[in-house]
Structures are given as structure tokens and as C-alpha cells.
Write a protein that holds these residues in place. Structure first.
Motif, PDB file in Angstrom:
ATOM      1  N   UNK A 192      -7.454  -0.981  93.703  1.00 39.96           N
ATOM      2  CA  UNK A 192      -6.785  -0.153  94.706  1.00 39.96           C
ATOM      3  C   UNK A 192      -6.638   1.282  94.211  1.00 39.96           C
ATOM      4  N   UNK A 193      -6.302   1.435  92.925  1.00 38.51           N
ATOM      5  CA  UNK A 193      -6.169   2.789  92.362  1.00 38.51           C
ATOM      6  C   UNK A 193      -7.522   3.505  92.356  1.00 38.51           C
ATOM      7  N   UNK A 194      -8.567   2.807  91.972  1.00 38.70           N
ATOM      8  CA  UNK A 194      -9.884   3.421  91.908  1.00 38.70           C
ATOM      9  C   UNK A 194     -10.372   3.806  93.303  1.00 38.70           C
ATOM     10  N   UNK A 195     -10.274   2.895  94.244  1.00 43.82           N
ATOM     11  CA  UNK A 195     -10.869   3.104  95.561  1.00 43.82           C
ATOM     12  C   UNK A 195      -9.984   3.873  96.541  1.00 43.82           C
ATOM     13  N   UNK A 196      -8.657   3.708  96.433  1.00 43.55           N
ATOM     14  CA  UNK A 196      -7.790   4.297  97.455  1.00 43.55           C
ATOM     15  C   UNK A 196      -6.626   5.116  96.913  1.00 43.55           C
ATOM     16  N   UNK A 236      -9.776  -1.097  82.906  1.00 42.62           N
ATOM     17  CA  UNK A 236     -10.469   0.143  83.261  1.00 42.62           C
ATOM     18  C   UNK A 236     -11.143   0.791  82.051  1.00 42.62           C
ATOM     19  N   UNK A 237     -10.509   0.696  80.890  1.00 43.87           N
ATOM     20  CA  UNK A 237     -11.151   1.209  79.667  1.00 43.87           C
ATOM     21  C   UNK A 237     -12.428   0.433  79.367  1.00 43.87           C
ATOM     22  N   UNK A 238     -12.358  -0.883  79.517  1.00 41.91           N
ATOM     23  CA  UNK A 238     -13.535  -1.714  79.266  1.00 41.91           C
ATOM     24  C   UNK A 238     -14.639  -1.406  80.279  1.00 41.91           C
ATOM     25  N   UNK A 239     -14.261  -1.225  81.548  1.00 39.43           N
ATOM     26  CA  UNK A 239     -15.250  -0.904  82.574  1.00 39.43           C
ATOM     27  C   UNK A 239     -15.879   0.463  82.302  1.00 39.43           C
ATOM     28  N   UNK A 240     -15.084   1.408  81.855  1.00 45.70           N
ATOM     29  CA  UNK A 240     -15.612   2.727  81.516  1.00 45.70           C
ATOM     30  C   UNK A 240     -16.631   2.625  80.385  1.00 45.70           C
ATOM     31  N   UNK A 241     -16.327   1.804  79.388  1.00 46.76           N
ATOM     32  CA  UNK A 241     -17.264   1.616  78.271  1.00 46.76           C
ATOM     33  C   UNK A 241     -18.571   0.993  78.766  1.00 46.76           C
ATOM     34  N   UNK A 293     -17.693   6.955  84.635  1.00 49.34           N
ATOM     35  CA  UNK A 293     -16.851   6.808  83.438  1.00 49.34           C
ATOM     36  C   UNK A 293     -15.741   7.852  83.322  1.00 49.34           C
ATOM     37  N   UNK A 294     -16.055   9.102  83.632  1.00 47.76           N
ATOM     38  CA  UNK A 294     -15.035  10.151  83.513  1.00 47.76           C
ATOM     39  C   UNK A 294     -13.891   9.935  84.498  1.00 47.76           C
ATOM     40  N   UNK A 295     -14.216   9.493  85.703  1.00 48.15           N
ATOM     41  CA  UNK A 295     -13.162   9.201  86.687  1.00 48.15           C
ATOM     42  C   UNK A 295     -12.298   8.034  86.226  1.00 48.15           C
ATOM     43  N   UNK A 296     -12.938   7.022  85.643  1.00 52.25           N
ATOM     44  CA  UNK A 296     -12.175   5.871  85.146  1.00 52.25           C
ATOM     45  C   UNK A 296     -11.251   6.286  84.011  1.00 52.25           C
ATOM     46  N   UNK A 297     -11.737   7.127  83.119  1.00 52.49           N
ATOM     47  CA  UNK A 297     -10.904   7.575  81.996  1.00 52.49           C
ATOM     48  C   UNK A 297      -9.745   8.454  82.470  1.00 52.49           C
ATOM     49  N   UNK A 298      -9.967   9.246  83.506  1.00 53.71           N
ATOM     50  CA  UNK A 298      -8.881  10.036  84.087  1.00 53.71           C
ATOM     51  C   UNK A 298      -7.796   9.116  84.649  1.00 53.71           C
ATOM     52  N   UNK A 299      -8.220   8.067  85.313  1.00 50.95           N
ATOM     53  CA  UNK A 299      -7.274   7.090  85.850  1.00 50.95           C
ATOM     54  C   UNK A 299      -6.528   6.380  84.720  1.00 50.95           C
TER      55      UNK A 299
END
Length: 182
Positions: free
Chosen positions: A91-95, A126-131, A161-167
């Protein structure tokens, strides 16, 4: 089936002994042979939050859960917590923040899912997904062994990845705020 087990046991036991052993094991397990996995809880939470038809959220949830399978720090995480963290992260990533903020309000209290715990688990996912995103090209070839990352979802700019790390940084800030509040 029983005959196969007797053969594997080198005919050391009779059929009656094998059934007695099975009864003993079932009794020790209190006949609890199944357990709910994160998928069970995820489907329930998606329904509770009215997100079961939001294909981007659903796919992102599954992607986060799959990513969590190989994250050793999450091996002993309760399935309900994994599902809640995947949904929160999705939800945080998409909306954004507002969409994810409803999650604690709609999940029943008997799940004992504290915001801090959900946020911490979401951060790890999210860290794992970014990796994974950094290691995996955004346009995988057919048959690369990563069906989820090869989906159209992997092309979504919010999963860069950069968007995920910002989140992740935003979630860490929220976690620090929660820690100071208690």
C-alpha cells in the motif's frame, strides 16, 4: 500407502503397529496437521482492506512475500505479521502513506499486530526487495527463473531501488518516532 511405509521400514513393523505409531504421532500433535501460512492471512487482510481487486497491490504483496522467503532474519516471523507487512509495504509503495494508514484500524486486535512490529518487518521486506531489484535487470529474459520479477509489476517506477530505499528511510523515521513516543 501403508504397504509402502511397511516396505520402507524393511517390514520391521506390522500393519497394526504402524497404525498405532501413527495414532501416537497424531495425538502428540493434537491432530493439528496444518498451519496457516502468510498467503492465508494475506488474502484475509486484502479482503478486510478492500484491496483484493487492486491488481498492483496484490502483485506487490506477493512479490514482497516471495522476497521475504529468502530473508533469513524473517524466517521465524509469524505468518500474520508477514502478511500484514507485505500489505502495508504494498500500500505504501503503490498508493502512499494515507492508503497504508488504514491497515492497523481494520485488522482485528486478536492478531496482536503492533504498528512498530509491522513497520519493522515491512522495512526488512522493502530492503530485501530493493537488493533484489538492484541485482535483477528490469527486463528479464524468458525463463530466467524469477517469474514475479519478470512480471509487468517489475517495470513499475515505484519499485525502482531508489524509490524503495526512500520509502525505507521514511519507515525508519516513523519507527524512530514511535520509539521516542513510548
Amino acid at each position: 500407502m501403508t504397504s509402502d511405509l511397511l516396505r520402507v521400514a524393511l517390514e520391521q513393523h506390522t500393519h497394526a503397529e504402524l497404525l498405532a505409531l501413527e495414532r501416537r504421532v497424531l495425538t502428540l500433535l493434537q491432530f493439528r496437521l496444518t498451519s496457516a501460512d502468510p498467503a492465508f492471512f494475506l488474502n484475509y487482510f486484502l479482503h478486510l482492506t478492500c484491496n483484493s481487486h487492486d491488481q498492483l497491490v496484490v502483485e506487490c504483496c506477493w512479490l514482497l512475500l516471495e522476497t521475504g522467503l529468502v530473508e533469513t532474519s524473517l524466517l521465524h516471523t509469524r505468518p500474520s505479521l508477514m502478511a500484514a507487512a507485505a500489505l502495508y509495504g504494498s500500500l505504501r509503495v503503490m498508493h502512499g502513506t494515507l492508503a497504508a494508514s488504514v491497515l492497523p484500524a481494520v485488522i482485528p486486535n486478536y492478531f496482536r499486530l503492533e504498528e512498530r512490529t509491522v513497520l519493522a518487518t515491512t522495512t526488512t521486506l522493502l530492503e530485501a526487495l530493493s537488493a533484489v531489484a538492484r541485482r535483477t535487470p528490469h527486463s528479464p529474459t524468458e525463463g530466467d527463473g524469477s517469474p514475479s520479477w519478470g512480471s509487468a509489476l517489475s517495470q513499475h517506477p515505484r519499485l525502482a531501488p531508489d524509490n524503495l530505499l526512500l520509502l525505507v528511510q521514511q519507515l525508519r523515521t516513523r519507527l524512530a518516532h514511535l520509539s521516542r513516543a513510548t
